[in-house]
Write a protein that holds these residues in place. Structure first.
Motif, PDB file in Angstrom:
ATOM      1  N   ALA A  89       0.946  -1.257   0.056  1.00  0.00           N
ATOM      2  CA  ALA A  89      -0.027   0.140   0.021  1.00  0.00           C
ATOM      3  C   ALA A  89       0.777   1.291   0.007  1.00  0.00           C
ATOM      4  CB  ALA A  89      -1.051   0.051   1.162  1.00  0.00           C
ATOM      5  N   GLU A  90       0.395   2.114  -0.523  1.00  0.00           N
ATOM      6  CA  GLU A  90       1.032   3.619  -0.429  1.00  0.00           C
ATOM      7  C   GLU A  90       1.373   3.989   0.818  1.00  0.00           C
ATOM      8  OE1 GLU A  90      -0.813   6.519  -3.140  1.00  0.00           O
ATOM      9  OE2 GLU A  90      -0.559   5.154  -4.763  1.00  0.00           O
ATOM     10  N   GLY A  91       2.556   4.658   1.111  1.00  0.00           N
ATOM     11  CA  GLY A  91       2.683   5.168   2.467  1.00  0.00           C
ATOM     12  C   GLY A  91       4.474   4.833   2.770  1.00  0.00           C
ATOM     13  N   LYS A  92       4.729   5.595   3.897  1.00  0.00           N
ATOM     14  CA  LYS A  92       6.209   5.576   4.140  1.00  0.00           C
ATOM     15  C   LYS A  92       6.344   4.897   5.516  1.00  0.00           C
ATOM     16  CE  LYS A  92       7.667   9.462   1.107  1.00  0.00           C
ATOM     17  NZ  LYS A  92       8.318  10.586   1.274  1.00  0.00           N
ATOM     18  N   VAL A  93       7.448   4.420   6.002  1.00  0.00           N
ATOM     19  CA  VAL A  93       7.651   3.942   7.242  1.00  0.00           C
ATOM     20  C   VAL A  93       8.124   5.210   8.196  1.00  0.00           C
ATOM     21  CG1 VAL A  93       9.441   2.547   8.593  1.00  0.00           C
ATOM     22  CG2 VAL A  93       8.795   1.716   6.280  1.00  0.00           C
ATOM     23  N   LYS A  94       7.521   5.138   9.171  1.00  0.00           N
ATOM     24  CA  LYS A  94       7.927   6.149  10.268  1.00  0.00           C
ATOM     25  C   LYS A  94       9.203   5.675  11.225  1.00  0.00           C
ATOM     26  CE  LYS A  94       3.073   7.486  11.075  1.00  0.00           C
ATOM     27  NZ  LYS A  94       1.708   7.635  11.958  1.00  0.00           N
ATOM     28  N   THR A  95       9.982   6.660  11.354  1.00  0.00           N
ATOM     29  CA  THR A  95      11.326   6.466  11.872  1.00  0.00           C
ATOM     30  C   THR A  95      11.279   6.953  13.259  1.00  0.00           C
ATOM     31  OG1 THR A  95      11.954   8.488  10.812  1.00  0.00           O
ATOM     32  CG2 THR A  95      12.460   6.464   9.822  1.00  0.00           C
ATOM     33  N   GLN A  96      10.099   7.127  13.957  1.00  0.00           N
ATOM     34  CA  GLN A  96      10.268   7.636  15.400  1.00  0.00           C
ATOM     35  C   GLN A  96      10.784   6.600  16.387  1.00  0.00           C
ATOM     36  OE1 GLN A  96       6.264   8.934  16.551  1.00  0.00           O
ATOM     37  NE2 GLN A  96       7.253   9.875  18.548  1.00  0.00           N
TER      38      GLN A  96
END
Length: 274
Positions: A89-96
């Motif tokens: 799915a479209e989207g980016k990994v969060k790096t928090q």
């Protein structure tokens, strides 16, 4: 009249000519013999190559070789199983990341489930809340923050142990949430004879006590492991079907431990109270 000396020289010359003829004849026969041998060897070599390339030549103990091939089948390094999964799915990994383990917010006496909506299908997990409250609480926290969303499952093992490993936002096997959680439930009754049974979900760690973070593994076939990895969930039957589909596609190195050939991405992870 032929003198005795002339006769001696004539006999010597005739002897020399006979020796030369014999040597010439011997060399000719040797050349013919060597040519015949080379021809036979050439036929044998060509035949052997043909048999080898068609898979006819077997080891001396071909029964054992065939048995091993059936137990641990592997495709040639140049081949790759079809990808059984859909596009992520479209989207980016969060790096928090966070400096410390989140505060306890779950109800330790309640039942919780985790749903991994992956590109290969949904994997539902019944969580062992009372036996592993820190782990379940951490997963509830991270899932609520979208930490697992769009992350790949970066490792598949197909030899010795049989697991799919996920939960690393970097996709390299060295990422985490910035904090660690304690080991739990290492005396779970399911861990018999140092084996994690198929259907188990457990925490990955560095090999040191209390080093678990966000990475976890899903066992698709009984795997011999020491009880050092927190078992905190059990995969549903439907989830096992998805997991085995991923495993059947194999891993990228051909050595039994590498990135899965299937494009396994967690589109969305959720933890909910049952």
């Amino acid at each position: 009249m032929v003198t005795q000396e002339q006769r001696r020289r004539q006999l010597a010359r005739e002897k020399f000519l006979r020796q030369q003829q014999r040597r010439t004849s011997a060399r000719r026969k040797a050349r013919m013999r060597n040519a015949a041998i080379a021809s036979v060897l050439g036929v044998i070599l060509i035949g052997s190559v043909a048999l080898y390339t068609t898979g006819v030549v077997l080891d001396d103990d071909d029964t054992k070789s065939n048995a091993n091939a059936e137990v641990t089948p592997s495709a040639p390094a140049s081949s790759k199983a079809p990808d059984p999964c859909d596009k992520p799915a479209e989207g980016k990994v969060k790096t928090q990341t966070w400096k410390k383990e989140p505060a306890m917010t779950i109800d330790k006496s309640a039942k919780y489930t985790m749903k991994l909506a992956t590109t290969c299908g949904d994997i539902d997990v019944a969580l062992k809340t009372s036996a592993a409250p820190h782990t379940v609480n951490s997963f509830s926290f991270l899932a609520g923050k979208g930490f697992f969303d769009h992350t790949p499952c970066h490792r598949l093992t197909t030899n010795g142990i049989f697991v799919l490993q996920c939960g690393d936002p970097t996709g390299q096997g060295n990422g985490g949430p910035g904090y660690t959680i304690p080991d739990e439930n290492l005396k779970d009754k399911s861990l018999k004879k140092n084996t994690y049974p198929a259907g188990t979900v457990a925490m990955a760690n560095t090999g040191q006590p209390g080093s678990g973070g966000s990475q976890f593994f899903l066992v698709y076939q009984d795997s011999p492991l020491p009880p050092s990895y927190t078992p905190f969930g059990t995969i549903s039957d439907e989830g096992m079907t998805v997991l085995k589909k991923i495993a059947a596609a194999g891993e990228s190195t051909g050595a039994g431990d590498g990135a899965p050939n299937a494009t396994v991405v967690i589109d969305k992870a959720t933890v909910a109270k049952s």
